[in-house]
Design an enzyme around this catalytic site. Structure first.
Site, PDB file in Angstrom:
ATOM      1  N   ALA A 174      -1.710   0.590   3.266  1.00  0.00           N
ATOM      2  CA  ALA A 174      -0.741  -0.516   3.332  1.00  0.00           C
ATOM      3  C   ALA A 174       0.271  -0.309   2.209  1.00  0.00           C
ATOM      4  O   ALA A 174       0.476  -1.162   1.343  1.00  0.00           O
ATOM      5  CB  ALA A 174      -1.433  -1.881   3.232  1.00  0.00           C
ATOM      6  N   LEU A 175       0.868   0.854   2.250  1.00  0.00           N
ATOM      7  CA  LEU A 175       1.681   1.317   1.126  1.00  0.00           C
ATOM      8  C   LEU A 175       2.962   0.500   0.956  1.00  0.00           C
ATOM      9  O   LEU A 175       3.563   0.052   1.929  1.00  0.00           O
ATOM     10  CB  LEU A 175       2.038   2.798   1.336  1.00  0.00           C
ATOM     11  CG  LEU A 175       0.836   3.731   1.495  1.00  0.00           C
ATOM     12  CD1 LEU A 175       1.305   5.175   1.686  1.00  0.00           C
ATOM     13  CD2 LEU A 175      -0.112   3.638   0.306  1.00  0.00           C
ATOM     14  N   HIS A 189       3.094   1.881  -4.670  1.00  0.00           N
ATOM     15  CA  HIS A 189       2.369   3.131  -4.372  1.00  0.00           C
ATOM     16  C   HIS A 189       3.345   4.312  -4.366  1.00  0.00           C
ATOM     17  O   HIS A 189       3.031   5.389  -4.859  1.00  0.00           O
ATOM     18  CB  HIS A 189       1.727   3.074  -2.981  1.00  0.00           C
ATOM     19  CG  HIS A 189       0.669   2.026  -2.816  1.00  0.00           C
ATOM     20  ND1 HIS A 189       0.848   0.916  -2.015  1.00  0.00           N
ATOM     21  CD2 HIS A 189      -0.578   1.925  -3.309  1.00  0.00           C
ATOM     22  CE1 HIS A 189      -0.259   0.189  -2.024  1.00  0.00           C
ATOM     23  NE2 HIS A 189      -1.138   0.764  -2.808  1.00  0.00           N
ATOM     24  N   SER A 228       2.052  -5.857  -3.896  1.00  0.00           N
ATOM     25  CA  SER A 228       0.631  -5.703  -3.578  1.00  0.00           C
ATOM     26  C   SER A 228       0.500  -5.625  -2.065  1.00  0.00           C
ATOM     27  O   SER A 228       1.274  -6.261  -1.337  1.00  0.00           O
ATOM     28  CB  SER A 228      -0.129  -6.930  -4.092  1.00  0.00           C
ATOM     29  OG  SER A 228      -1.359  -7.037  -3.430  1.00  0.00           O
TER      30      SER A 228
HETATM   31  P1  AMP Z   1      -4.481   0.103  -4.066  1.00  0.00           P
HETATM   32  O1  AMP Z   1      -4.016   0.678  -2.775  1.00  0.00           O
HETATM   33  O2  AMP Z   1      -4.229  -1.354  -4.214  1.00  0.00           O
HETATM   34  O3  AMP Z   1      -5.898   0.508  -4.409  1.00  0.00           O
HETATM   35  O4  AMP Z   1      -3.568   0.769  -5.189  1.00  0.00           O
HETATM   36  C1  AMP Z   1      -3.487   2.158  -5.323  1.00  0.00           C
HETATM   37  C2  AMP Z   1      -2.776   2.471  -6.613  1.00  0.00           C
HETATM   38  O5  AMP Z   1      -1.471   1.911  -6.597  1.00  0.00           O
HETATM   39  C3  AMP Z   1      -3.505   1.880  -7.842  1.00  0.00           C
HETATM   40  O6  AMP Z   1      -3.468   2.829  -8.892  1.00  0.00           O
HETATM   41  C4  AMP Z   1      -2.673   0.663  -8.150  1.00  0.00           C
HETATM   42  O7  AMP Z   1      -2.724   0.285  -9.508  1.00  0.00           O
HETATM   43  C5  AMP Z   1      -1.282   1.147  -7.780  1.00  0.00           C
HETATM   44  N1  AMP Z   1      -0.382   0.015  -7.512  1.00  0.00           N
HETATM   45  C6  AMP Z   1      -0.630  -1.058  -6.704  1.00  0.00           C
HETATM   46  N2  AMP Z   1       0.394  -1.942  -6.759  1.00  0.00           N
HETATM   47  C7  AMP Z   1       1.310  -1.423  -7.616  1.00  0.00           C
HETATM   48  C8  AMP Z   1       2.572  -1.861  -8.107  1.00  0.00           C
HETATM   49  N3  AMP Z   1       3.115  -3.020  -7.712  1.00  0.00           N
HETATM   50  N4  AMP Z   1       3.224  -1.064  -8.976  1.00  0.00           N
HETATM   51  C9  AMP Z   1       2.688   0.116  -9.392  1.00  0.00           C
HETATM   52  N5  AMP Z   1       1.490   0.582  -8.975  1.00  0.00           N
HETATM   53  C10 AMP Z   1       0.804  -0.171  -8.104  1.00  0.00           C
END
Ligand code: AMP
Length: 281
Positions: free
Chosen positions: A32-33, A37, A185
């Site tokens: 769900a990029l 990401h 997010s």
């Molecule tokens: P997730 O898919 O939520 O597990 O996130 C994967 C990676 O993306 C993790 O290292 C998160 O900290 C990073 N990430 C998620 N949201 C953001 C954001 N708004 N800004 C920067 N990095 C993010």
């Protein structure tokens, strides 16, 4: 972009690249990029010969089955975004590829898994630690990229790398925000328009706390002011609002310019859990 679903073919492909001396950058995600990401991907693309992104909604780090079931999974769109960003390899294992039914290994992170996120999401970090260690062993990257938005996760993975001697350079990437300030997010797509407005209290409170701390107010006073702001806000419930040392994540009672301080918060807007933090200096 190459796409792999199984570990053996991915290892074989990456092994050949490593023999040729190519550096591998790795970005683990749950898909769900969004632009957050993609910032991680673009950092990796800039600094490595090859960028690998994993998309795996890891069941062992969810302690709420509704959150796991409702986690968005727009795979085709994700793959297209990765292609556009210049990612070289997508790894998309299913649960049975990553976990055998007989698995018994469990990881423990001491006090780091008891505080903040850990307090409200029991076993969450055991799941994160295990899946990241497995992914590191599978991908064997030179560099790995994580968001500062999940500060506690980053601190914990830094421990994992140190204590298990992974030869991986970790990079923390700044939080990408929407114009309103709301931290991007994957869960934001589940917020209604009204909830998006209500969610602003998290970032606004971080900014307010930062300015109070800079104005000389003590951390305890700041924390209680913010907690009472949250009590007045409808449809929002605060889980924690903490002022901590950025390295150890332990509470601090006095601000001193010699130490790095972060303000961390998480809570719910309706049924959606949000998390955010900013650093003081
Ligand atoms: P997730 O898919 O939520 O597990 O996130 C994967 C990676 O993306 C993790 O290292 C998160 O900290 C990073 N990430 C998620 N949201 C953001 C954001 N708004 N800004 C920067 N990095 C993010």
């Amino acid at each position: 972009m190459e796409t792999f679903h199984d570990i053996t073919s991915l290892c074989q492909y990456l092994g050949e690249k490593q023999i040729k001396g190519q550096s591998i950058g790795f970005v683990p995600t749950m898909g769900a990029l969004h632009r957050g990401h993609l910032r991680l991907i673009s950092e990796s693309v800039k600094n490595n010969h090859l960028t690998v992104c994993s998309i795996f909604v890891n069941p062992t780090q969810f302690n709420n089955s509704e959150d796991l079931d409702k986690y968005p999974r727009p795979l085709e769109r994700d793959l297209e975004l990765l292609r556009l960003e210049g990612c070289d390899v997508a790894f998309i294992p299913d649960v049975s590829e990553m976990y055998s039914e007989e698995r018994i290994l469990s990881m423990s992170f001491g006090y780091l898994e008891e505080i903040m996120e850990g307090k409200f999401r029991p076993n969450h970090f055991k799941g994160v630690g295990l899946v990241v260690a497995k992914l590191f062993n599978i991908v064997r990257p030179h560099r790995a990229y994580f968001g500062r938005k999940d500060l506690q996760q980053f601190v914990l993975i830094r421990k994992l790398v140190e204590e298990l001697n992974f030869q991986i350079e970790l990079h923390a990437v700044d939080t990408v925000r929407e114009d309103s300030g709301l931290a991007m997010s994957s869960r934001n797509v589940r917020l209604s328009e009204q909830e998006r407005q209500q969610a602003m209290i998290f970032y606004r409170s971080l900014i307010k706390a930062k300015s109070m701390l800079k104005g000389g107010h003590a951390p305890a006073e700041v924390k209680s002011t913010i907690e009472s702001d949250f009590e007045k806000q409808k449809n929002v419930s605060l889980e924690y609002f903490e002022i901590v040392d950025t390295e150890t994540l332990l509470h601090i009672s006095n601000i001193s310019p010699s130490r790095s301080v972060s303000i961390c918060t998480a809570g719910y807007v309706g049924k959606i859990r949000l998390i955010d933090n900013i650093s003081l200096f």
